[in-house]
Design a protein around this motif. Structure first.
Motif, mmCIF file in Angstrom:
data_model
loop_
_atom_site.group_PDB
_atom_site.id
_atom_site.type_symbol
_atom_site.label_atom_id
_atom_site.label_comp_id
_atom_site.label_asym_id
_atom_site.label_seq_id
_atom_site.Cartn_x
_atom_site.Cartn_y
_atom_site.Cartn_z
ATOM 1 N N THR A 17 0.837 -1.205 0.000
ATOM 2 C CA THR A 17 0.000 0.000 0.000
ATOM 3 C C THR A 17 0.868 1.249 0.000
ATOM 4 O OG1 THR A 17 -1.813 -1.107 1.146
ATOM 5 C CG2 THR A 17 -1.743 1.288 1.302
ATOM 6 N N LEU A 18 1.931 1.251 0.802
ATOM 7 C CA LEU A 18 2.821 2.412 0.851
ATOM 8 C C LEU A 18 3.489 2.646 -0.499
ATOM 9 C CD1 LEU A 18 4.461 1.931 4.354
ATOM 10 C CD2 LEU A 18 2.840 3.706 3.688
ATOM 11 N N ARG A 19 3.877 1.583 -1.166
ATOM 12 C CA ARG A 19 4.470 1.742 -2.500
ATOM 13 C C ARG A 19 3.451 2.331 -3.469
ATOM 14 N NH1 ARG A 19 6.305 -3.691 -1.340
ATOM 15 N NH2 ARG A 19 8.467 -3.642 -0.568
ATOM 16 N N HIS A 20 2.203 1.882 -3.343
ATOM 17 C CA HIS A 20 1.141 2.419 -4.208
ATOM 18 C C HIS A 20 0.930 3.903 -3.933
ATOM 19 C CE1 HIS A 20 -2.472 2.707 -6.587
ATOM 20 N NE2 HIS A 20 -3.202 3.021 -5.529
ATOM 21 N N TYR A 21 0.902 4.287 -2.659
ATOM 22 C CA TYR A 21 0.732 5.696 -2.310
ATOM 23 C C TYR A 21 1.877 6.532 -2.863
ATOM 24 C CZ TYR A 21 -2.980 4.415 1.002
ATOM 25 O OH TYR A 21 -4.141 3.954 1.569
ATOM 26 N N ILE A 24 1.277 7.026 -6.721
ATOM 27 C CA ILE A 24 0.219 7.973 -7.102
ATOM 28 C C ILE A 24 0.421 9.354 -6.496
ATOM 29 C CG2 ILE A 24 -1.442 6.093 -7.387
ATOM 30 C CD1 ILE A 24 -2.707 6.904 -4.740
ATOM 31 N N GLY A 25 1.500 9.511 -5.701
ATOM 32 C CA GLY A 25 1.794 10.826 -5.137
ATOM 33 C C GLY A 25 1.010 11.177 -3.898
ATOM 34 N N LEU A 26 0.324 10.210 -3.306
ATOM 35 C CA LEU A 26 -0.460 10.493 -2.111
ATOM 36 C C LEU A 26 0.442 10.682 -0.891
ATOM 37 C CD1 LEU A 26 -3.294 10.745 -0.840
ATOM 38 C CD2 LEU A 26 -3.221 8.272 -0.424
ATOM 39 N N LEU A 27 1.408 9.806 -0.736
ATOM 40 C CA LEU A 27 2.367 9.922 0.368
ATOM 41 C C LEU A 27 3.707 9.388 -0.128
ATOM 42 C CD1 LEU A 27 3.022 10.583 3.327
ATOM 43 C CD2 LEU A 27 2.376 8.227 3.900
ATOM 44 N N ARG A 28 4.617 10.291 -0.423
ATOM 45 C CA ARG A 28 5.935 9.900 -0.905
ATOM 46 C C ARG A 28 6.904 9.795 0.277
ATOM 47 N NH1 ARG A 28 5.828 9.971 -6.277
ATOM 48 N NH2 ARG A 28 4.540 11.485 -7.409
ATOM 49 N N PRO A 29 7.835 8.840 0.231
ATOM 50 C CA PRO A 29 8.828 8.756 1.304
ATOM 51 C C PRO A 29 9.698 10.012 1.309
ATOM 52 C CG PRO A 29 9.400 7.297 -0.517
ATOM 53 C CD PRO A 29 8.027 7.818 -0.806
ATOM 54 N N GLN A 44 5.877 12.133 9.219
ATOM 55 C CA GLN A 44 4.935 11.612 8.223
ATOM 56 C C GLN A 44 3.945 10.624 8.824
ATOM 57 O OE1 GLN A 44 8.119 10.531 5.272
ATOM 58 N NE2 GLN A 44 6.686 11.471 3.814
ATOM 59 N N LEU A 45 4.198 10.213 10.057
ATOM 60 C CA LEU A 45 3.250 9.318 10.717
ATOM 61 C C LEU A 45 1.883 9.983 10.837
ATOM 62 C CD1 LEU A 45 5.516 7.848 13.548
ATOM 63 C CD2 LEU A 45 4.587 6.602 11.579
ATOM 64 N N ARG A 46 1.886 11.278 11.172
ATOM 65 C CA ARG A 46 0.604 11.990 11.313
ATOM 66 C C ARG A 46 -0.156 11.988 9.993
ATOM 67 N NH1 ARG A 46 -2.048 16.494 10.250
ATOM 68 N NH2 ARG A 46 -3.491 17.341 11.799
ATOM 69 N N THR A 47 0.556 12.212 8.886
ATOM 70 C CA THR A 47 -0.101 12.223 7.578
ATOM 71 C C THR A 47 -0.703 10.855 7.265
ATOM 72 O OG1 THR A 47 1.465 13.887 6.778
ATOM 73 C CG2 THR A 47 0.220 12.662 5.116
ATOM 74 N N SER A 65 -6.278 12.974 -1.450
ATOM 75 C CA SER A 65 -5.182 13.719 -2.070
ATOM 76 C C SER A 65 -5.497 15.205 -2.134
ATOM 77 C CB SER A 65 -4.923 13.171 -3.482
ATOM 78 O OG SER A 65 -3.853 13.858 -4.094
ATOM 79 N N ALA A 66 -6.763 15.539 -2.444
ATOM 80 C CA ALA A 66 -7.166 16.944 -2.507
ATOM 81 C C ALA A 66 -7.077 17.604 -1.141
ATOM 82 C CB ALA A 66 -8.584 17.060 -3.065
#
Length: 264
Positions: A17-21, A24-29, A44-47, A65-66
């Motif tokens: 799931t993290l790789r997918h995020y 798609i630019g939802l949560l980048r490392p 980034q834990l809060r996000t 994302s919005a």
């Protein structure tokens, strides 16, 4: 810095799931090493927790994302309020479906046909009506917008409705995406921009309750059967008359009269 494995364990989210995020630019490392290893910060834990929270409320990934793109407590509060209204409407609809299911189960246990409808059909002689209306080919989901335009024009033209609002269906064949619908109100004879709906014979039935497609379909089917059984044919566009309704009226107390103009 946290590895993707550590981050996933803390947030109860799979590495897939993290790789997918990330894709798609939802949560980048925060940092990606040359060997492709992803690393996240504690901040980034809060996000990630917010993403999980919003998903639990039924937000889609584009919606989330919005929200993340414009971090604002005011915007978040607005989006949460919108989702709450949508969930409440869905819950009310689910309650209605459950009640209908219970009624159908009870009828079947008592050997009653669940498709049998207790619809009372009457015949009336209608007088001609002068109608101010707004007519468009629309998607049925835009029905309320059409009424909004009608009432805006009524106010602009300082018109005085002489009866409840109505909806006329001018299509021979129903189409969800492209229906020829007119909404209007009766007004005084001679009012500019109006047309006259001829009088004559009609059959009609009264529907009490919310505006549900299944209920309207049952009434339309009953009126059509009555028309054929009694040797009539439909003379002009059927229409609904919204006798009782609106924001101040509970949906279960709505009253709608459905008319089929008929002729031999």
């Amino acid at each position: 810095m946290l590895t993707i494995g550590e981050f996933s364990r803390i947030c109860f989210v799979t590495k897939k799931t993290l790789r997918h995020y990330d894709e798609i630019g939802l949560l980048r490392p925060e940092y990606t090493a040359e060997n492709g290893y992803r690393y996240y910060t504690v901040g980034q834990l809060r996000t990630m927790l917010l993403i999980n929270r919003l998903k639990s409320y039924g937000f889609s990934l584009p919606e989330i994302s919005a929200v993340l793109a414009s971090p604002s407590d005011a915007l978040l509060a607005e989006k949460l309020a919108e989702k709450r209204r949508a969930l409440k409407a869905e819950m009310q609809n689910t309650r209605h479906v459950l009640r209908q299911l219970d009624e159908d189960v009870d009828k079947l246990k008592r050997s009653i046909d669940i498709m049998e409808q207790n619809i009372v059909i009457k015949k009336a002689e209608l007088a001609p009506m002068t109608v101010y209306g707004v007519r468009k080919a629309i998607n049925v989901k835009d029905f309320q917008e059409l009424f909004g335009q009608l009432y805006m024009e009524i106010e602009q033209n300082k018109l005085q409705p002489l009866g409840p609002p109505m909806a006329f269906y001018h299509d021979e064949d129903f189409s969800t995406d492209h229906s020829d619908i007119e909404v209007g109100v009766p007004v005084a004879d001679g009012t500019p921009g109006t047309h006259v709906v001829p009088g004559g014979e009609a059959c009609f039935a009264t529907l009490v309750g919310p505006y549900e497609p299944a209920a309207f379909t049952a009434v339309y089917a009953a009126l059509m059967k009555w028309t054929e059984d009694n040797g009539y044919r439909i003379a002009s566009s059927p229409y609904d008359k919204y006798v009782r309704g609106g924001a101040d009226c509970p949906p279960e107390e709505y009253v709608t009269e459905i008319y089929f103009p008929i002729t031999k």
